[in-house]
Design a protein around this motif. Structure first.
Motif, PDB file in Angstrom:
ATOM      1  N   ARG A 268     -49.356  -9.855   5.360  1.00 39.66           N
ATOM      2  CA  ARG A 268     -50.253 -10.951   4.979  1.00 39.66           C
ATOM      3  C   ARG A 268     -49.649 -11.822   3.879  1.00 39.66           C
ATOM      4  O   ARG A 268     -49.789 -13.047   3.887  1.00 39.66           O
ATOM      5  CB  ARG A 268     -51.590 -10.374   4.537  1.00 39.66           C
ATOM      6  CG  ARG A 268     -52.369  -9.767   5.707  1.00 39.66           C
ATOM      7  CD  ARG A 268     -53.593  -9.021   5.269  1.00 39.66           C
ATOM      8  NE  ARG A 268     -54.375  -8.574   6.426  1.00 39.66           N
ATOM      9  CZ  ARG A 268     -55.172  -7.530   6.447  1.00 39.66           C
ATOM     10  NH1 ARG A 268     -55.296  -6.794   5.357  1.00 39.66           N
ATOM     11  NH2 ARG A 268     -55.841  -7.190   7.523  1.00 39.66           N
TER      12      ARG A 268
ATOM     13  N   ASP B 297     -58.690  -6.177   8.665  1.00 41.91           N
ATOM     14  CA  ASP B 297     -59.658  -7.025   7.986  1.00 41.91           C
ATOM     15  C   ASP B 297     -60.944  -7.067   8.805  1.00 41.91           C
ATOM     16  O   ASP B 297     -60.931  -7.324  10.010  1.00 41.91           O
ATOM     17  CB  ASP B 297     -59.075  -8.433   7.823  1.00 41.91           C
ATOM     18  CG  ASP B 297     -59.954  -9.311   6.948  1.00 41.91           C
ATOM     19  OD1 ASP B 297     -61.058  -8.865   6.575  1.00 41.91           O
ATOM     20  OD2 ASP B 297     -59.542 -10.449   6.647  1.00 41.91           O
TER      21      ASP B 297
ATOM     22  N   GLU C 149     -61.526 -10.155  10.669  1.00 36.66           N
ATOM     23  CA  GLU C 149     -60.563 -10.486  11.724  1.00 36.66           C
ATOM     24  C   GLU C 149     -61.170 -10.134  13.069  1.00 36.66           C
ATOM     25  O   GLU C 149     -61.576  -8.994  13.296  1.00 36.66           O
ATOM     26  CB  GLU C 149     -59.267  -9.708  11.486  1.00 36.66           C
ATOM     27  CG  GLU C 149     -58.134 -10.139  12.394  1.00 36.66           C
ATOM     28  CD  GLU C 149     -56.839  -9.451  11.998  1.00 36.66           C
ATOM     29  OE1 GLU C 149     -56.435  -8.508  12.721  1.00 36.66           O
ATOM     30  OE2 GLU C 149     -56.252  -9.840  10.984  1.00 36.66           O
TER      31      GLU C 149
ATOM     32  N   VAL D 249     -52.583  -8.244  12.873  1.00 40.23           N
ATOM     33  CA  VAL D 249     -52.060  -7.055  12.206  1.00 40.23           C
ATOM     34  C   VAL D 249     -51.942  -5.881  13.169  1.00 40.23           C
ATOM     35  O   VAL D 249     -50.931  -5.164  13.171  1.00 40.23           O
ATOM     36  CB  VAL D 249     -52.960  -6.699  11.008  1.00 40.23           C
ATOM     37  CG1 VAL D 249     -52.558  -5.351  10.429  1.00 40.23           C
ATOM     38  CG2 VAL D 249     -52.874  -7.779   9.941  1.00 40.23           C
TER      39      VAL D 249
END
Length: 758
Positions: free
Chosen positions: A357, A406, A409, A446
Motif C-alpha cells: 500500500r 481492508d 476493499e 492485496v
C-alpha cells in the motif's frame, strides 16, 4: 664589438624614445617634465604602511594630492608609459605586502587561540583598509584597477593560512542564522541586510568567488540541519511545501548577497538566483528524500498515519534520482528486521501488505514494489505456514484483530496478469528501471498479490479445504451459528476463487447439515449420548488415521449408534475415528464427583480404571490399541493433575477413590467443577504433503531428468513423466509435489525453471 648596423638601430630606437618623452619640446625640457611626472606618479601610487604613512603640511598622506597627480598621470599615459608605471607599482606592492601578511598573521593567531569569529570580521575589515589605501585612482582606468585587484587578491590568498577556510565557513554560517537559540527565545529577529557591508567587503576582496563552494556548503548544511530537526519522525503531514516557504523566507535573502550581487531590480535578481535557487531546492528534495529513505521501514509500520511522509517521498523522487537507493535501503531493513526466523509469519504478511500500500503511493506504476517485494515473496514461499496464515485471514480465523484485507476493499475475483495491449492509445512504456519480468507481477488488489506469491491458486484452494474441514469438525452439536458463518465465508471465497474451486467446500457444508439431520433421526429412534459428525470420505481431506479403540461402555455406545445408522442408511457404513472429538464425563468416586470435557484417549484410559484400580502404562496402551507412548503419558498426566490417578511406582497408575489429604482436604464428598479442556484440532494432512507422499515413487525419475538436463520447466517435467509406468497425476499435483521437494531442500526454482539443489 657592435656592428655599424646594430649601432644605427640602437641610435634610432633611442631617438624615437627621446622624441616620445620630450614631446617635441625644446632641448630636454619635455624629458625633464616627464621625469617629474614619473616621480609624482610613483610617489602617489607607492604602497605605504598605513600604520606610519607620512603626511604633508596640510595633514594629508604624503604625495597623495590627486589634483597635482592628475596632470602627471596624464603625461605618463600620453607618453605611453602607463604599463611601465603599473608594473613598477605592482613591484612596490610585492615588496610591501609583508606589512599586510604580518597583520593577517596576528589576527589569525588571535582567532586560533580564541576561536572567536569576531577576529575574522576584524581581519576582513583591516585587509579592506589596506586594499582601499593602496588602490590606484579610477582616473587611471578600469584596466589598471582590475589588474591591481587581481594582483592584491592573488597575494592575499597566498598568505592566508589553511585555518582561514574553516573560520570563513563559520563566519558565513553566522551570517546565515542567529547566534544562538537564546536569541530567538528573547525575540531576536534575523536581519540579513545588517551584514550587507561585510558581504560587499567579501566581494571586493574576491573571497566569494574564491570560497564559493564553502559558502554553498554553508547553505546546504543549514538546510540539512533544519530538515533533520523539523522533519525527523514527523510523518502525518507533507512537509515539502513548508520547507520551500521556509527557504524563501530564510535562505533566499541570504542568497541575494552571495549570488545576486549587483542586481538593479527584483527581476534581475530573480534571474540571477534561478540557477542557484534550483540547486538549493534540489538539495531540499535530496535531504528530505534521504531522511525518508532511512525511515522508510518505520514509515511503513506506521501506515496509514504516515501518509504525509509517503507523499513527500513520492514528490522528492520525481526530482531526485534515488529510487535505487530507496530499494536497497528497504530491502536491507527488511532483511535485518523482518525476514528472519524470529518474526511471526502473520507479522511478515502484515508488513508486506503495508509495503504494497505504501509503495503504491510512492510509485503507482509498481516498479519499486516489484523490486522490494521479491525477497519478501521468496521468503514467504519457503515458510510452511504462509498459505495457512493467508487463508485464515480470508475466512476470518484470525484472532489478532489485525486484518490483512481492508474492510472497505470490495470483494473481487482474483486478478490475473494483464497482457500488454500495444494498440491502446493510453499505453505507456515501462519505466526505464523496470526489469524484464516486471509485467508478470502486477495484480492490483492485496489478496491477488498475496495469492500470486505461489505459482498456482490451487494450493490456496486445497488449504482452504483443509482449514474449513478442521473448523467444521470442531463445531459442537449446538454450533449451528458457526456452520452458518462458515457457509457465508465460503460464499465470499467463491467470488474470489470461483464456483468450481469451492465445490468441495460446498460438499463439506452439506455433510454438516446432513450429519445433523441424521443424528436427529437416530436420536428420535433411540436416544444416545453419542453425537458423531458424519462426513463423506471422498470429499473431505484425509484425516490422520489411528489404531485406537474405545473400551467398555464407549464401545457399546458406538455399536448401538452404528446399528441404528445401518437401519436408517442400509447402503452406508460408518468408519469411526475414535481418536477425534471430545467426551463429556462425570466421574463418581467415593468422596467426590468430577465433571470434565476431555479428548477420547483420556476418556478411554479412565474407563479402564472402572474395571481395575491399578494399571501399568503398557497395559493401558495395549487395552486401547496402538497409541504413541508420549501421547499416552500426556493423557494420563491430565488425570494425575485432577487428583484422580496417582503414579506410584513409575509408569504404574492407581485410581484414587478418595482424594489424598494434600489434594482435597480429606474425605469430604463434593462436586469438583473442572475447567473444560479445549479439544485439540483434528489433525489433517496438508494437501500438498498428501500428494508428495503419493508421488515419491516418481522422485527418481524427476531426479534423473534434472541431473541429465540441468533445468526444466514444470510442463516439460510433466510431459516426460507421462512415459513413467502408472503415472496419471495432473500438473497441479506435480506442482504441489515439487513445492514440497523444494521445502525439503531437494530442488530450487528460479523464474519457473526447476533444478537440483546440489
Amino acid at each position: 664589438m657592435a656592428t655599424d648596423a646594430l649601432k644605427s638601430q640602437v641610435a634610432a630606437k633611442w631617438q624615437e624614445s627621446f622624441h616620445r618623452l620630450n614631446a617635441d619640446a625644446p632641448g630636454i625640457v619635455g624629458l625633464m617634465q616627464f621625469s617629474e611626472a614619473w616621480r609624482i606618479s610613483t610617489q602617489f601610487l607607492y604602497p605605504w604602511d598605513i600604520n606610519s604613512m607620512p603626511v604633508d603640511e596640510d595633514g594629508r598622506p604624503y604625495g597623495r594630492d590627486l589634483e597635482k597627480a592628475k596632470p602627471a598621470f596624464a603625461l605618463v599615459n600620453q607618453s605611453r608609459r602607463l604599463p611601465a608605471l603599473l608594473e613598477n607599482f605592482l613591484e612596490d606592492m610585492r615588496k610591501s605586502f609583508h606589512l599586510v601578511e604580518n597583520e593577517i598573521a596576528q589576527y589569525m593567531a588571535r582567532y586560533e587561540a580564541s576561536d572567536n569569529t569576531d577576529e575574522l570580521q576584524a581581519l576582513v575589515s583591516r585587509v579592506m583598509e589596506w586594499y582601499k589605501a593602496w588602490a590606484p585612482p579610477v582616473e587611471l582606468g578600469a584596466t589598471v584597477f582590475s589588474t591591481y585587484s587581481l594582483n592584491f587578491q592573488t597575494r592575499l590568498f597566498s598568505v592566508l593560512p589553511p585555518s582561514f577556510a574553516d573560520g570563513f565557513k563559520r563566519l558565513c554560517s553566522l551570517l546565515l542564522q542567529p547566534p544562538g537559540d537564546e536569541a530567538e527565545q528573547e525575540g531576536y529577529e534575523w536581519n540579513p541586510g545588517a551584514y550587507a557591508a561585510l558581504w560587499k567587503d567579501f566581494e571586493m576582496l574576491g573571497l566569494i568567488d574564491r570560497y564559493e563552494s564553502i559558502i554553498a556548503s554553508v547553505g546546504y548544511e543549514f538546510i540539512e540541519n533544519y530538515i533533520l530537526t523539523k522533519c525527523s519522525g514527523e510523518w502525518a503531514n507533507p512537509m515539502l511545501e513548508d520547507l520551500r516557504v521556509w527557504m524563501s523566507d530564510r535562505v533566499v535573502p541570504w542568497m541575494l548577497h552571495v549570488y545576486a550581487r549587483g542586481a538593479s531590480s527584483p527581476e534581475e535578481a530573480r534571474t540571477m538566483l534561478q540557477g542557484v535557487g534550483s540547486r538549493f531546492d534540489f538539495h531540499i528534495n535530496k535531504t528530505l528524500c534521504d531522511l525518508r529513505t532511512k525511515e522508510i521501514f518505520d514509515i511503513i509500520i506506521d501506515f496509514p498515519d504516515s501518509m504525509g511522509a509517503l507523499q513527500d517521498l513520492r514528490d522528492c523522487l520525481q526530482r531526485v534520482d534515488q529510487r535505487e537507493k530507496l530499494v536497497k535501503s528497504l530491502r536491507k531493513a527488511n532483511q535485518k528486521r523482518l525476514l528472519h526466523p524470529g518474526a511471526d509469519t502473520k507479522l511478515i504478511l502484515q508488513q508486506y501488505v503495508a509495503t504494497i500500500r505504501c509503495l503504491r503511493v510512492v510509485d503507482p506504476v509498481g516498479v519499486l514494489l516489484y523490486k522490494v517485494a521479491d525477497p519478501i515473496r521468496r521468503y514467504l514461499r519457503e515458510r510452511p505456514d504462509t498459505i495457512r496464515s493467508i487463508v485464515a485471514n480470508l475466512v476470518g480465523d484470525d484472532d489478532s484483530g489485525d486484518s490483512l484485507v481492508d474492510e472497505n476493499e470490495p470483494v473481487t475475483p482474483l486478478q490475473q496478469t494483464d497482457v500488454e495491449d500495444y494498440s491502446d492509445p493510453q499505453w505507456d512504456p515501462e519505466p526505464i528501471d523496470a526489469g524484464p519480468e516486471f509485467r508478470t507481477n502486477k495484480p492490483s488488489d492485496v489478496i491477488s498479490t498475496l495469492v500470486s506469491i505461489y505459482d498456482s491458486k490451487d494450493l490456496f484452494v486445497k488449504e482452504l479445504q483443509v482449514l474449513l474441514a478442521q473448523r467444521l469438525l470442531m463445531v459442537s452439536k449446538e454450533g449451528t451459528d458457526r456452520v452458518e458463518r462458515e457457509r457465508r465465508n465460503v460464499e465470499i471465497l467463491k467470488i474470489r476463487f470461483g464456483e468450481a474451486a469451492l465445490q468441495v467446500c460446498e460438499v463439506m457444508l452439506k455433510d454438516m447439515s446432513d450429519s445433523k439431520r441424521i443424528d436427529v433421526h437416530i436420536q428420535s429412534q433411540k436416544s444416545s449420548v453419542v453425537h458423531p459428525t458424519i462426513i463423506s470420505r471422498q470429499f473431505w481431506p484425509s484425516l490422520e488415521s489411528s489404531d485406537m479403540v474405545m473400551p467398555g461402555q464407549f464401545k457399546e455406545l458406538q455399536e448401538q449408534y452404528d446399528k441404528e445408522f445401518r437401519t436408517f442408511k442400509p447402503d452406508k457404513k460408518l468408519k469411526w475415528l475414535p481418536h477425534l472429538g471430545t467426551v463429556s464425563l462425570e466421574l463418581e468416586l467415593e468422596d467426590r464427583t468430577i465433571e470434565v470435557d476431555v479428548p477420547p484417549l483420556e476418556a478411554a484410559f479412565i474407563e479402564l480404571f472402572s474395571e481395575k484400580k491399578t494399571l501399568t502404562l503398557d497395559e493401558l496402551i495395549v487395552a486401547v490399541g496402538s497409541v504413541d507412548k508420549s501421547a499416552a503419558i500426556k493423557a494420563l498426566s491430565t488425570w494425575v493433575d485432577h487428583g484422580v490417578l496417582k503414579e506410584d511406582p513409575e509408569y504404574t497408575f492407581n485410581l484414587l477413590e478418595r482424594a489424598e489429604e494434600a489434594g482435597t482436604g480429606g474425605g469430604v464428598t463434593r462436586e469438583r467443577d473442572m475447567v473444560p479442556v479445549e479439544s485439540e484440532q483434528p489433525t489433517l494432512s496438508v494437501a500438498q504433503q498428501q500428494q508428495a507422499d503419493q508421488m515419491r515413487v516418481y522422485w527418481k525419475f524427476i531426479e534423473g531428468m534434472l541431473t541429465n538436463l540441468g533445468t526444466l520447466p514444470l510442463d516439460r517435467i510433466q510431459t516426460m513423466l507421462k512415459f513413467a509406468p502408472g503415472y496419471d497425476r495432473t500438473v497441479e499435483q506435480l506442482s504441489a509435489f515439487m513445492e514440497a521437494a523444494r521445502r525439503e531442500g531437494l530442488v530450487i526454482v528460479r523464474d519457473g525453471m526447476w533444478k537440483l539443489n546440489k
